[in-house]
Design an enzyme around this catalytic site. Sequence first.
Site, PDB file in Angstrom:
ATOM      1  CB  VAL A  20       1.456  -7.134   4.482  1.00 42.50           C
ATOM      2  CG1 VAL A  20       1.300  -8.410   5.289  1.00 42.50           C
ATOM      3  CG2 VAL A  20       0.841  -5.977   5.231  1.00 42.50           C
TER       4      VAL A  20
ATOM      5  N   GLY B 183       0.836  -1.187   0.000  1.00 45.03           N
ATOM      6  CA  GLY B 183       0.000   0.000   0.000  1.00 45.03           C
ATOM      7  C   GLY B 183       0.867   1.231   0.000  1.00 45.03           C
ATOM      8  N   GLY B 184       0.207   2.370   0.069  1.00 47.88           N
ATOM      9  CA  GLY B 184       0.929   3.619   0.018  1.00 47.88           C
ATOM     10  C   GLY B 184       1.839   3.821   1.216  1.00 47.88           C
ATOM     11  CG  MET B 185       0.464   4.998   4.440  1.00 44.90           C
ATOM     12  SD  MET B 185      -0.781   5.208   5.692  1.00 44.90           S
ATOM     13  CE  MET B 185       0.230   5.295   7.141  1.00 44.90           C
ATOM     14  N   GLY B 186       2.962   1.176   3.339  1.00 42.13           N
ATOM     15  CA  GLY B 186       3.790   0.069   3.771  1.00 42.13           C
ATOM     16  C   GLY B 186       3.499  -1.196   2.994  1.00 42.13           C
TER      17      GLY B 186
ATOM     18  CG  ASP C  82     -11.555   1.004  10.423  1.00 39.43           C
ATOM     19  OD1 ASP C  82     -12.694   1.259   9.953  1.00 39.43           O
ATOM     20  OD2 ASP C  82     -10.542   0.901   9.710  1.00 39.43           O
TER      21      ASP C  82
ATOM     22  CE  LYS D 276      -0.240  -2.856   9.104  1.00 40.99           C
ATOM     23  NZ  LYS D 276      -1.499  -2.857   9.872  1.00 40.99           N
TER      24      LYS D 276
END
Lengths: 457, 533
Positions: free
Chosen positions: B23, B18-21, B127, B38
Amino acid sequence: MKRSKPIVILSCALLFAALTARAQPKGRDARPPETSATPDARVAALQTELDRLRAEMAALRDEIQRLRAEAVKADDGLSARLLALEARQVKLESEFTRLSEELKRTGDALDQISEGEGKRPSITVYGTLQGVSYTGQDSILDAEAFEIVLSGRPHPRLSFFAEIEFERAAAVGGPRGGEVVLEQAYASYSFAQIFSVRTGVLLVPFGNVNVDHFAPLRDVVRKPLVSYAIAPSDWTDNGIQFTGRRLAGTSWLFEYEAALIAGLDSHLTSVGMREARQPFGVDNNGNKAAVGRFAIKRSTSFETGISAYTGKYDDANRQRLNGWAADLRAEFGPIRLTGEYDHFTANTTIAPKTQLAGYYVRASWDIRGGVLRNLARGFDDPRFTLVAQYDWARIDGPNAINARFERNREIGITAGFAYRPSRQWVLKVNYEKNQITNDALDRGDRRGWLGSVGFVF
Amino acid sequence: MTPAKIGKYTVVDLLGRGGMGEVYLGEDPYIGRRVAIKVIKGADPGARDRFLHEAKVIGGLAHPAIVSLLDFDFSGDEPFLVMEYLKGQGLDAWIKEPHSLTEQLVVLDDVCHALSYAHESGVLHRDVKPSNVQVLPNGHAKLMDFGIARAAAGKLTATGSVMGTPEYMAPEILNDAAYSPRSDLYACAVLLYEMFTGANPFAAKTVAAALTNVLTLNPPDIRAARPELPKRLAEAVMACLHKEPALRPDGFGALLAAARDAAGGPPPAAIQETRALPQTPSASRPSPPPKAAAPEPRRSMARWMWGTGTGLIVVLGTMWAVNRGPVAPGPVEPAAASPSPEAITATPGPSLSPTSPPAAEPTAVAPRTRRGPREPSEGSVASPSREEPMPTPAPIATPAPSLSASPATPSPTPRTTPLVEPTVIATPVQAPPSGASPVAPRVLAGRHQVRPDSSADIDIKGEGLRPDLKAVVLQGRLPATGIRILRQEFVNSGLIRVRILIEAATPLRTYSIVFQDASGAMVTQGVQVEVVL
């Protein structure tokens, strides 16, 4: 290097035996920190190595098969590789055999250790420190008791259990007082589940407080009034005891305990029967008292029992003391109710019969989780117990000094809590309010705070 | 580029990006366990803080229905989380397939217990949504992604930036950002509504429309879309969807009770029992079950009142009579709990960023066949686009084959035999469909304290447990004397309940319960049973 492995294993086994470490069977996924120093860990490591070898051999076999199939149309180079692989397979099989034998030897050594350990006595200790502050009295810090419990089962049908109490743990006798008491010490021979014989120093099977008298396990600081003044707990005696149990299905357990003991003597007074417990090895009248308890249990959540006692108590061997008790312990989720009612009647020649009766009812509410989890961080199962208890006892009997017939009453109300970060340690704080009519049976007309720290290891 | 190693872990595959990291599927080099790793990319301190926060939150929770954190460390300057690698599929994909009510009730039970436990532990998830729930091959569910979870303390009335997924946000969050356990309850109800009906009641094409729906739209009665849903259950779900937080139920008790009622009793209870046995000590006592979910005390109370009212003699007779009846109803194995083969997948998770548009949430992943044969690979994940948020590792439940005894492995103590032939109460269970990989039996380490002269039920939890396994009590490596097995009840592949009798003069020491297979070979490690005063 390879030759040294059995030596390493044997050394581990000897060290293990010397330290009486407990050999628990562990799988290969047992936690390394707990098992790395034990022979079982070695077994696990060997097992892992065997698995690795087995996997490697399987892979080799597949490879050899594949190469064989190709070798038919292959050149000499491939054949050479095949030969090398086959040689490797032979070597691995040899290593596999060696490891299997080593594993077996290690297993045998561990079995011997387990057998030896199974016959070795186990030691448990428990004790309490009490702090008591009653109105009108100086506050007291009292290291009330330290007890050593020994138990063992050298044979499936032979066992022993002993409990040695160091009360007021100071020098025995002398200016600092203190005593050492053999509270229990018996050997048991089990003929069958329904019938075993115990001989030695027995815990008299009368009421649930006396048969389960371990102070740190109680929710309140002091034992109930009825178990102090009426049934003189901790009530132990020399004798022979018959016990047995029968399962009804797999949920209900029926148990009996019946004993012939020296019994209580004539020191029955208007303030209780504690002085009527005879020294060990002594019987004032030769008559043996019979006492027993029949209990029904369901797991740990329910237990009820009835007890009975009969025996002649006077030196002339004429007057009989009869008693009975009913007790109950039941759990409803976090709520636990406990109680016991005792009643004794002592015949007399001229005076009215001495009557002793009393009961206690205790309600405990266990609280787990929430804030407690933070308070007891690192403990598996912290528990905070709110507890309330009502005590009542009545004795109509002769005054020990002037022999006048008296009617004494005492009631008590106790409220407080017990905090157990684990089962091994407990902090208890109680507030007591007691009220008497005539002479005090135990606590007198007092109010006060009590605290204690108990441990069981 | 996929790194070869992260910390001590060998990277096997990339599960999601993803944009932030990212897995990764990793493997512990020492014990061979598959894990989900992660990692976070970049130096955004906010993201790193949230990452660390997630580690702390999950690390403080230990519940069978919550994904477990195994490790947290740094690889160079980059922090990484190591979590259990879960097989199965995300609930968002799972609910698109047909499932029986019983299977859905298992998921309900797990999610509600997980949230209840988190709330008891002072953590709000914030969430809750289907993609943050992983349904395992055995039908049980695990709650994951606590990236925006916050401690309940001090937060109940706190305000903050709005995080979460619009369709599952409680209306009060949009009004004043005041989170509470009832906000999680609301989100859970939306999730359940969607699970039972197949549609989110507030779904819209745009974020703005979805938010408007959350604030203004009263969802239609769930039974309109699912008429066969039991009325009590439907009412319980609808009650949790009330716009006004104060009018929602307090806690998950009503939902769980309705689920139990819908299942006819035993299944949720059985599930709860399996949940009550934890993977870690602190989870051994998950949040106290709601009153409505604990029928046993009521039965005991009734017996008590009856017994005391009629006297001891009558009590004895009654107990005898009771005893002659069935000992205990064997829990019914929920259909969903039977193992079914499933493609191993990893589901990209939700965004950790409050600014990530919901529409960008990654949809899962590789094609999977719920009842199809296991795919040869450990799983595949479609890589989300760069714009997609941080993926969440699809959890775990790693069978750890390398840790389990191979059937061909010679047992170190083959001559061990049970002292008493246990009464095996075999609960009917569905055999694993052909093609499923057999899981070697394995039990979770545990320690139980029992007293002499009593009987006790020992819940032994693990995986791959089978009805044919036989429990034996060992002293060291030899059969113990003084402790007998009275009964052995197979609840499901994750739980076997063993009732033991500890005789009066049993030495006060530690014993262990292990399982043997039909050949007498020991196939699991031991669960400790400590006999104490």
